[in-house]
Write a protein that holds these residues in place. Structure first.
Motif, PDB file in Angstrom:
ATOM      1  N   TYR A 135       0.886  -1.181   0.111  1.00  0.00           N
ATOM      2  CA  TYR A 135      -0.141   0.004  -0.050  1.00  0.00           C
ATOM      3  C   TYR A 135       0.944   1.303  -0.071  1.00  0.00           C
ATOM      4  CZ  TYR A 135      -4.041  -2.804   1.137  1.00  0.00           C
ATOM      5  OH  TYR A 135      -5.067  -3.763   1.524  1.00  0.00           O
ATOM      6  N   ALA A 136       0.385   2.489  -0.350  1.00  0.00           N
ATOM      7  CA  ALA A 136       0.926   3.722  -0.518  1.00  0.00           C
ATOM      8  C   ALA A 136       1.225   3.893   0.991  1.00  0.00           C
ATOM      9  CB  ALA A 136       0.299   4.695  -0.948  1.00  0.00           C
ATOM     10  N   PRO A 137       2.186   4.702   1.353  1.00  0.00           N
ATOM     11  CA  PRO A 137       2.684   4.938   2.894  1.00  0.00           C
ATOM     12  C   PRO A 137       1.399   5.566   3.449  1.00  0.00           C
ATOM     13  CG  PRO A 137       4.139   5.995   1.246  1.00  0.00           C
ATOM     14  CD  PRO A 137       3.508   5.250   0.643  1.00  0.00           C
ATOM     15  N   GLU A 138       0.872   6.530   2.755  1.00  0.00           N
ATOM     16  CA  GLU A 138      -0.225   7.196   3.449  1.00  0.00           C
ATOM     17  C   GLU A 138      -1.530   6.458   3.544  1.00  0.00           C
ATOM     18  OE1 GLU A 138      -0.410   8.227  -1.153  1.00  0.00           O
ATOM     19  OE2 GLU A 138       0.993   7.824   0.337  1.00  0.00           O
ATOM     20  N   ASP A 139      -1.660   5.402   2.891  1.00  0.00           N
ATOM     21  CA  ASP A 139      -2.979   4.650   2.685  1.00  0.00           C
ATOM     22  C   ASP A 139      -2.886   4.037   4.499  1.00  0.00           C
ATOM     23  OD1 ASP A 139      -4.522   5.219   0.775  1.00  0.00           O
ATOM     24  OD2 ASP A 139      -3.727   3.607  -0.247  1.00  0.00           O
ATOM     25  N   CYS A 140      -1.809   3.490   4.924  1.00  0.00           N
ATOM     26  CA  CYS A 140      -1.865   2.694   6.076  1.00  0.00           C
ATOM     27  C   CYS A 140      -0.837   2.659   6.978  1.00  0.00           C
ATOM     28  CB  CYS A 140      -2.472   1.182   6.010  1.00  0.00           C
ATOM     29  SG  CYS A 140      -2.478   0.311   7.242  1.00  0.00           S
ATOM     30  N   GLY A 141      -0.654   2.891   8.331  1.00  0.00           N
ATOM     31  CA  GLY A 141       0.284   2.672   9.042  1.00  0.00           C
ATOM     32  C   GLY A 141       0.307   1.350   9.988  1.00  0.00           C
ATOM     33  N   TRP A 142       1.193   0.615   9.890  1.00  0.00           N
ATOM     34  CA  TRP A 142       0.908  -0.841  10.493  1.00  0.00           C
ATOM     35  C   TRP A 142       1.733  -0.837  12.099  1.00  0.00           C
ATOM     36  CZ3 TRP A 142      -1.636  -4.574   7.685  1.00  0.00           C
ATOM     37  CH2 TRP A 142      -1.709  -4.464   6.326  1.00  0.00           C
ATOM     38  N   LEU A 143       0.902  -0.831  12.962  1.00  0.00           N
ATOM     39  CA  LEU A 143       1.366  -1.215  14.305  1.00  0.00           C
ATOM     40  C   LEU A 143       1.831  -2.397  14.455  1.00  0.00           C
ATOM     41  CD1 LEU A 143      -0.935   1.519  15.996  1.00  0.00           C
ATOM     42  CD2 LEU A 143       1.518   1.975  15.431  1.00  0.00           C
ATOM     43  N   LEU A 144       2.757  -2.644  13.654  1.00  0.00           N
ATOM     44  CA  LEU A 144       3.403  -4.364  13.799  1.00  0.00           C
ATOM     45  C   LEU A 144       4.683  -4.179  13.833  1.00  0.00           C
ATOM     46  CD1 LEU A 144       0.903  -6.004  11.183  1.00  0.00           C
ATOM     47  CD2 LEU A 144       0.724  -6.182  13.810  1.00  0.00           C
ATOM     48  N   GLN A 145       5.531  -5.594  14.316  1.00  0.00           N
ATOM     49  CA  GLN A 145       6.680  -5.712  14.164  1.00  0.00           C
ATOM     50  C   GLN A 145       6.895  -6.646  12.770  1.00  0.00           C
ATOM     51  OE1 GLN A 145       9.210  -8.162  16.438  1.00  0.00           O
ATOM     52  NE2 GLN A 145       7.572  -8.424  17.719  1.00  0.00           N
ATOM     53  N   ASP A 146       8.036  -6.319  12.053  1.00  0.00           N
ATOM     54  CA  ASP A 146       8.236  -7.267  10.765  1.00  0.00           C
ATOM     55  C   ASP A 146       9.272  -8.349  11.264  1.00  0.00           C
ATOM     56  OD1 ASP A 146       9.027  -8.287   8.385  1.00  0.00           O
ATOM     57  OD2 ASP A 146       9.924  -6.356   7.573  1.00  0.00           O
ATOM     58  N   LEU A 147       8.390  -9.589  10.909  1.00  0.00           N
ATOM     59  CA  LEU A 147       8.980 -10.970  11.087  1.00  0.00           C
ATOM     60  C   LEU A 147       8.963 -11.717   9.786  1.00  0.00           C
ATOM     61  CD1 LEU A 147       6.844 -12.284  14.095  1.00  0.00           C
ATOM     62  CD2 LEU A 147       8.940 -11.236  14.254  1.00  0.00           C
ATOM     63  N   SER A 148       9.436 -10.979   8.665  1.00  0.00           N
ATOM     64  CA  SER A 148       9.509 -11.481   7.328  1.00  0.00           C
ATOM     65  C   SER A 148      10.566 -12.427   7.370  1.00  0.00           C
ATOM     66  CB  SER A 148       9.752 -10.576   6.426  1.00  0.00           C
ATOM     67  OG  SER A 148       8.883  -9.295   6.375  1.00  0.00           O
ATOM     68  N   ASP A 149      11.749 -12.376   8.163  1.00  0.00           N
ATOM     69  CA  ASP A 149      12.723 -13.441   7.981  1.00  0.00           C
ATOM     70  C   ASP A 149      12.752 -14.459   8.892  1.00  0.00           C
ATOM     71  OD1 ASP A 149      14.104 -11.681   5.966  1.00  0.00           O
ATOM     72  OD2 ASP A 149      15.072 -10.354   7.806  1.00  0.00           O
ATOM     73  N   VAL A 150      11.401 -14.619   9.401  1.00  0.00           N
ATOM     74  CA  VAL A 150      11.323 -15.844  10.687  1.00  0.00           C
ATOM     75  C   VAL A 150      10.304 -16.982   9.656  1.00  0.00           C
ATOM     76  CG1 VAL A 150      10.539 -16.417  12.700  1.00  0.00           C
ATOM     77  CG2 VAL A 150      11.458 -14.266  12.429  1.00  0.00           C
ATOM     78  N   ALA A 151      10.911 -18.092   9.880  1.00  0.00           N
ATOM     79  CA  ALA A 151       9.905 -19.071   9.354  1.00  0.00           C
ATOM     80  C   ALA A 151       9.004 -19.419  10.222  1.00  0.00           C
ATOM     81  CB  ALA A 151      10.989 -20.507   8.949  1.00  0.00           C
ATOM     82  N   LEU A 152       7.765 -19.292   9.810  1.00  0.00           N
ATOM     83  CA  LEU A 152       6.548 -19.466  10.511  1.00  0.00           C
ATOM     84  C   LEU A 152       5.403 -20.308  10.027  1.00  0.00           C
ATOM     85  CD1 LEU A 152       6.258 -15.557  11.673  1.00  0.00           C
ATOM     86  CD2 LEU A 152       6.702 -17.582  13.095  1.00  0.00           C
TER      87      LEU A 152
END
Length: 847
Positions: free
Chosen positions: A476-493
């Motif tokens: 999404y465009a940066p102004e469309d949404c701010g995600w109050l999350l932490q990035d776990l993209s590198d974790v095998a889940l």
């Protein structure tokens, strides 16, 4: 009216020889009870009557004559039945093992029975499941909704160690029919805290031979001993065609009004001819003694209650007044034990000529005024204890026309609400059918905060990270949404679907601790998605406009949109786009994580409160199914507020509300929202949220993954742009619709939850969390879970094309049914590792 198994009490208090209260059903349907117990056991027709209910899978209902639920009984007889079962359990276990046992009863029907069994055991603590969430009390075990035959079954022990021991666990239910509920519960608890011995206790054991074999196999599978104790056992003989005949009878008598409101259609239901006055007494309940086993009931509690009962009986007798004659002490749903003990103490005191005991219930049953039918009359009134599943009807059976001179309604203080005293409330419904109504209040027990519980040290809001934004996190465009999350993209889940499903249902894992493998749509499915989007874009645009305009008119002229990641996020983006296009507003929009059973991310709330006025924060989701997340959000926000946190408005807004769970929505139709057809590729390439203790610490937001590698298949911005392009053409229709909605009564009815509860029972699932109603939830089942079957509204059209295709690809049957309140319902595979059976009695096995 039936008052005892051996006698029938008329409206004038005279007794005549009894007719078995199953005769009416037996003669018309050919249903019969077949004995299978010891010769010395009570006969089944002494313990059970028969009634009918509207249920497409099983029209007949076994009505206990010994429980004190639907049929008023002598409190001494009710207590003796449960206490005697406890005596038998103690004899089975021996004194040493009995002293280490714990008793667990099932809400709502067996809450009082389980108490009595625990009394018989003597030194055993007691806990019953509950449908009432309590802010600040952490659920124990895994069947808040899962592994339960009814709504929101929670285990809320004050002492978390109560279920963690290794002594015998005694599970108590009123009737052991298939055994699914008990097997699911044992399986869940055994995975957490294994035990060597389980004892299942019921008034009657009505299992089939196949069900008995399942229990034996289950015990061998988990390596534990499982015993069963019941007053009587047998089976129900059902002749060919009984279901259709039963349904026809119910329809016929409902048309006649035999089961109508307020006791209509019953002989003598006019009571005294004028409404009785309602008096009130607040009982001098011993301080610190719980009103029941919702949070645990210890032997010490039992001893203190025993000592206080004589004085409580005197207080009750004084409040009733002189010459009470025949008295009914009426409990309230889960609140069975306290009124039972009060009724027994009143009976023993001799203050009344006759005392009977029964309780109100959630269960709708047809009433027929015939001596050979178990439910002679019914009173209907709205729920008054603010239940988690929202408002709905409740029932009191065999009270109208029974000739009681006084009815004592025992209610805990949590249920002393305006609804209780309303013109259509319980007290008003009782008043025309008795000479006196007495409201006896017992204080609701809430566990004190644990003094030794180590609360995590929360970081200052200023130390929390800023929201993640695209293109670094999400498409999404940066102004469309701010995600109050932490990035776990590198974790095998990710884990295979079947492996993940088994771990979740077995209680060994929570669904938020792992991720399903992202479904990659076939070319045929992608074409279905594109066709669905083209066909429904204007419909979605209209719903977006309607919900946004309603929000702006009623809640806040400058709302802060907070979507529940991830299904709510496309809706939040669209609402933001509508507000900008139509009003020039630049609304902030964030996405936060909420996890069923664990609540909303507290750090996200703290960040929001530090950067925005909590009064402006509006939580957004895609749609309602049965309303589980709606209730989860409300409970979590209330717990945060009671803990001294900021006060957010718990009223969620959704694009579609087919479950009738909210009052701010775009539509209540159950139609295909194309964003439900896909996973991350229509939600900014973001995964489901993750909450796992080794990954999410006290100072962290919940986690999620950004699937950058799926950029080639991403349609997230395309979905938004396609819908937004239709805003202008629907604007006039939105204005007209919003005008009508603002003037309409939009009070949630929670009818969707009631439907889910019914489907769970009808299809023999005994686990409402495995029933996923609505097109969106059904699609999720097919994409991410192990589906068992799909129920489709007969004649449903193109909205279900993608569901039919997915079902065909996964080998899942689609069953067309009538009377479905949703377009479709997805049924998740019941626990295949437990040898579960479906409603047809056939084994359910994993594919």
């Amino acid at each position: 009216m039936t008052a005892e198994t051996s006698e029938t009490t008329t409206e004038k208090g005279k007794t005549i020889d009894a007719v078995w209260s199953g005769t009416w059903v037996a003669e018309r349907l050919g249903v019969r009870l077949e004995e299978a117990g010891d010769p010395g056991s009570p006969r089944l027709d002494e313990l059970l009557g028969l009634a009918l209910r509207r249920n497409p899978k099983r029209a007949h209902l076994l009505v206990s004559q010994a429980l004190g639920k639907h049929v008023p009984r002598s409190p001494q007889a009710v207590y003796a039945a449960g206490h005697g079962l406890g005596d038998r359990v103690r004899a089975l276990l021996g004194e040493e093992a009995a002293a280490t046992s714990v008793v667990l009863g099932y809400a709502e029907t067996a809450t009082g029975l389980g108490h009595c069994v625990a009394d018989g055991l003597g030194a055993a603590p007691y806990l019953h499941s509950t449908r009432r969430p309590v802010p600040g009390v952490e659920p124990a075990g895994g069947f808040e909704e899962a592994h339960s035959h009814a709504t929101s079954h929670l285990l809320l022990p004050q002492d978390p160690k109560l279920l963690a021991g290794d002594g015998p666990l005694v599970l108590v239910d009123d009737e052991f029919s298939t055994g699914n509920t008990v097997l699911n519960t044992i399986g869940d608890l055994h995975a957490r805290h294994p035990r060597a011995h389980y004892v299942v206790v019921a008034l009657v054991d009505m299992r089939s031979p196949a069900d008995r074999e399942r229990l034996t196999a289950f015990a061998a599978e988990i390596g534990a001993r499982v015993d069963l104790i019941a007053l009587a056992s047998g089976t129900v003989h059902l002749p060919e065609g009984v279901l259709a005949k039963g349904q026809a009878l119910v329809e016929e008598y409902e048309r006649r009004g035999a089961g109508g409101p307020a006791g209509s259609g019953t002989a003598g239901s006019g009571g005294t001819g004028s409404a009785a006055a309602v008096a009130r007494v607040e009982l001098d309940w011993p301080a610190g003694v719980p009103d029941g086993g919702r949070h645990g009931f210890t032997p010490e509690h039992r001893a203190r209650l025993e000592a206080a009962l004589p004085a409580l009986a005197r207080q009750l007798a004084d409040a009733i007044g002189a010459g009470p004659g025949r008295v009914l002490v009426l409990g309230n749903e889960e609140l069975m034990y306290a009124p039972l003990r009060l009724a027994r103490a009143l009976e023993e005191s001799g203050a009344a000529a006759e005392v009977r005991f029964s309780t109100t219930t959630r269960s709708p049953v047809l009433a027929v005024d015939d001596p050979g039918y178990a439910i002679r009359s019914r009173l209907v009134f709205p729920a008054h204890d603010a239940p988690a599943d929202g408002p709905g009807d409740r029932y009191a059976y065999n009270v109208a026309g029974a000739g009681f001179d006084t009815v004592v309604a025992v209610v805990d203080s949590h249920g002393d609400t305006a609804a209780l005293h309303a013109p259509d409330g319980l007290l008003a419904r009782l008043a025309p059918h008795t000479g006196r109504v007495l409201l006896a209040l017992v204080p609701s027990y809430t566990p004190p905060a644990s003094s030794d519980r180590q609360e995590p040290i929360m970081p200052e809001p200023s130390l929390l990270p800023e929201p993640l934004r695209g293109p670094a996190f999400s498409s999404y465009a940066p102004e469309d949404c701010g995600w109050l999350l932490q990035d776990l993209s590198d974790v095998a889940l990710e884990a295979p679907t079947e492996e993940r499903e088994e771990a979740i249902q077995a209680g060994g894992a929570h669904y938020a601790e792992s991720l399903p493998v992202e479904y990659q749509p076939s070319p045929q499915y992608q074409e279905l998605y594109r066709s669905a989007l083209t066909a429904s874009a204007a419909r979605i645009a209209r719903a977006v406009g309607t919900v946004t305009e309603t929000l702006l008119a009623e809640r806040s002229p400058s709302p802060v949109l907070v979507s529940l990641a991830r299904a709510g996020t496309p809706v939040g983006v669209l609402m933001r786009r509508w507000a900008r296009a139509r009003h020039g507003l630049d609304l902030p929009h964030y996405a936060v994580s909420i996890v069923r059973g664990r609540g909303i991310d507290p750090n996200a709330l703290r960040w929001l409160a530090a950067h925005h006025d909590p009064a402006d924060v509006v939580f957004v989701d895609g749609w309602t199914g049965k309303g589980a997340i709606t209730r989860e959000l409300a409970a979590a926000l209330e717990a945060q507020r009671e803990a001294g946190g900021p006060a957010f408005d718990p009223e969620i807004v959704v694009l579609a509300d087919p479950g009738s769970c909210v009052s701010t929505y775009g539509t209540r139709e159950d139609f295909l929202i194309p964003s439900a057809c896909l996973n991350s590729t229509v939600s900014g390439l973001i995964s489901r949220t993750v909450l796992r203790s080794d990954l999410v610490g006290p100072a962290d937001f919940h986690g999620a993954k950004f699937y950058r590698e799926l950029a080639g298949a991403d349609v997230s911005t395309g979905f938004i742009d396609t819908v937004a392009a239709r805003f202008d053409e629907v604007a006039e229709a939105v204005d007209a619709e919003v005008k009508e909605l603002l003037a309409a009564d939009r009070t949630p009815t929670w009818e969707g939850w009631a439907a889910v509860e019914r489907i769970s029972e009808e299809y023999g699932i005994h686990d409402v969390n495995l029933v996923k109603p609505g097109v969106g939830e059904t699609t999720r089942v097919l994409l991410r879970r192990v589906p068992w079957k799909i129920l489709a509204q007969r004649g449903a059209g193109a909205d279900l094309d993608h569901v039919r295709l997915l079902a065909e690809q996964r080998g899942v049957p689609v069953e067309e049914v009538d009377g479905l309140p949703y377009t479709c319902v997805g049924l998740i595979h019941p626990r295949f590792t437990r040898g579960a059976t479906g409603a047809d009695g056939k084994a359910v096995t994993s594919k």
